[in-house]
Design an enzyme around this catalytic site. Structure first.
Site, mmCIF file in Angstrom:
data_model
loop_
_atom_site.group_PDB
_atom_site.id
_atom_site.type_symbol
_atom_site.label_atom_id
_atom_site.label_comp_id
_atom_site.label_asym_id
_atom_site.label_seq_id
_atom_site.Cartn_x
_atom_site.Cartn_y
_atom_site.Cartn_z
ATOM 1 N N ASP A 112 -6.026 9.172 9.693
ATOM 2 C CA ASP A 112 -4.694 8.698 10.030
ATOM 3 C C ASP A 112 -4.307 9.140 11.432
ATOM 4 O OD1 ASP A 112 -4.164 7.430 7.577
ATOM 5 O OD2 ASP A 112 -3.671 9.347 6.659
ATOM 6 N N GLU A 126 0.853 -1.193 0.000
ATOM 7 C CA GLU A 126 0.000 0.000 0.000
ATOM 8 C C GLU A 126 0.886 1.240 0.000
ATOM 9 O OE1 GLU A 126 -3.412 2.180 2.785
ATOM 10 O OE2 GLU A 126 -2.577 0.232 3.378
#
Length: 265
Positions: A64, A53
């Site tokens: 995040d 990824e």
């Protein structure tokens, strides 16, 4: 969103490996975080990753945690952009595992879904994760991505209601990204108990590979996750080491410990 029955490149690759009994490993790296950052991709593949990824940094990464936010800030401060990161990826053609880009929908909209997905494919990217795009708003991007040959991966969380979970399982391509906890990415001391329940719920709706992410940081956690899901996504634990100065060889050694733990399961 159109239901696509023919698996794309990411799903074909992951299914083939899973069906041999292999637990899947997908590490994450923020694109542009260091000079020569694509060497991490080669280190990941050498350590036994089944896919990689690549985060396309965004200035407001709401899902995040602190570590990946810091990595995004570092990359942006170095002048990283979607265009430059994809240009770097275009030079990495012999990795042997699929590349899956991840970013926020704002960046997709900046150039438009068609141009964005076409740019991914030119760079050799086979999959896309857009964590802030809910399934009920994903129709346009899903169709455009499928037409471009990009697997649009959808996310499911422990709080996802059953009807929507079934829809995500049916419409996700490549794999289903199972978010182990409600919250942001980041390292955690233990694997959340909700992870096992979520993967069990997803299995009632799909045979597509299920990868478990958010908080998997150690070999023991990877081994436990592998008992429930088809594999794991490891992001914050990788990026903390990168931010602390770890080079590709260091990351290869770390991921090799996760690979061994998964193989022992």
């Amino acid at each position: 969103m159109t239901d696509i029955l023919t698996p794309g490149a990411v799903e074909r690759h992951l299914r083939a490996r899973r069906d041999t009994g292999r637990a899947l490993l997908m590490p994450y790296v923020t694109g542009g975080v260091t000079p020569g950052w694509t060497q991490y991709l080669r280190a990941f593949a050498a350590a036994g990753a089944d896919a990689v990824e690549v985060g396309l940094p965004f200035s407001d990464p709401t899902l995040d945690g602190v570590t990946v936010q810091q990595a995004s800030e570092t990359a942006l401060a170095r002048g990283a952009s979607t265009r430059r990161i994809l240009a770097d990826l275009a030079e990495v053609r012999d990795l042997g595992v699929p590349l899956v880009a991840s970013t926020y929908y704002n960046l997709v909209l900046h150039d438009g879904p068609e141009a964005f997905c076409a740019a991914l494919r030119r760079a050799g990217v086979d999959g896309l994760i857009v964590p802030d795009l809910p399934v009920h708003e994903a129709d346009e991007l899903a169709d455009v991505a499928a037409a471009a040959g990009v697997d649009l991966v959808l996310l499911a969380s422990p709080a996802t209601p059953e009807p929507r979970l079934a829809e995500i399982a049916r419409r996700s391509r490549g794999f289903v990204y199972a978010v182990s906890v409600m919250g942001t990415t980041g390292e955690r001391a233990t694997l959340a108990g909700s992870a096992a329940e979520l993967t069990a719920r997803l299995r009632r709706h799909t045979d597509r590979p299920i990868l478990l992410g958010f908080g998997i940081s150690t070999p023991d956690q990877a081994r436990e996750a592998g008992r429930h899901a088809d594999g794991v996504v490891v992001g914050a634990a990788v990026m903390r080491r990168v931010l602390d100065g770890a080079g590709p060889d260091d990351l290869r050694a770390f991921l090799a410990t996760l690979r061994r733990a998964l193989d022992q399961e």
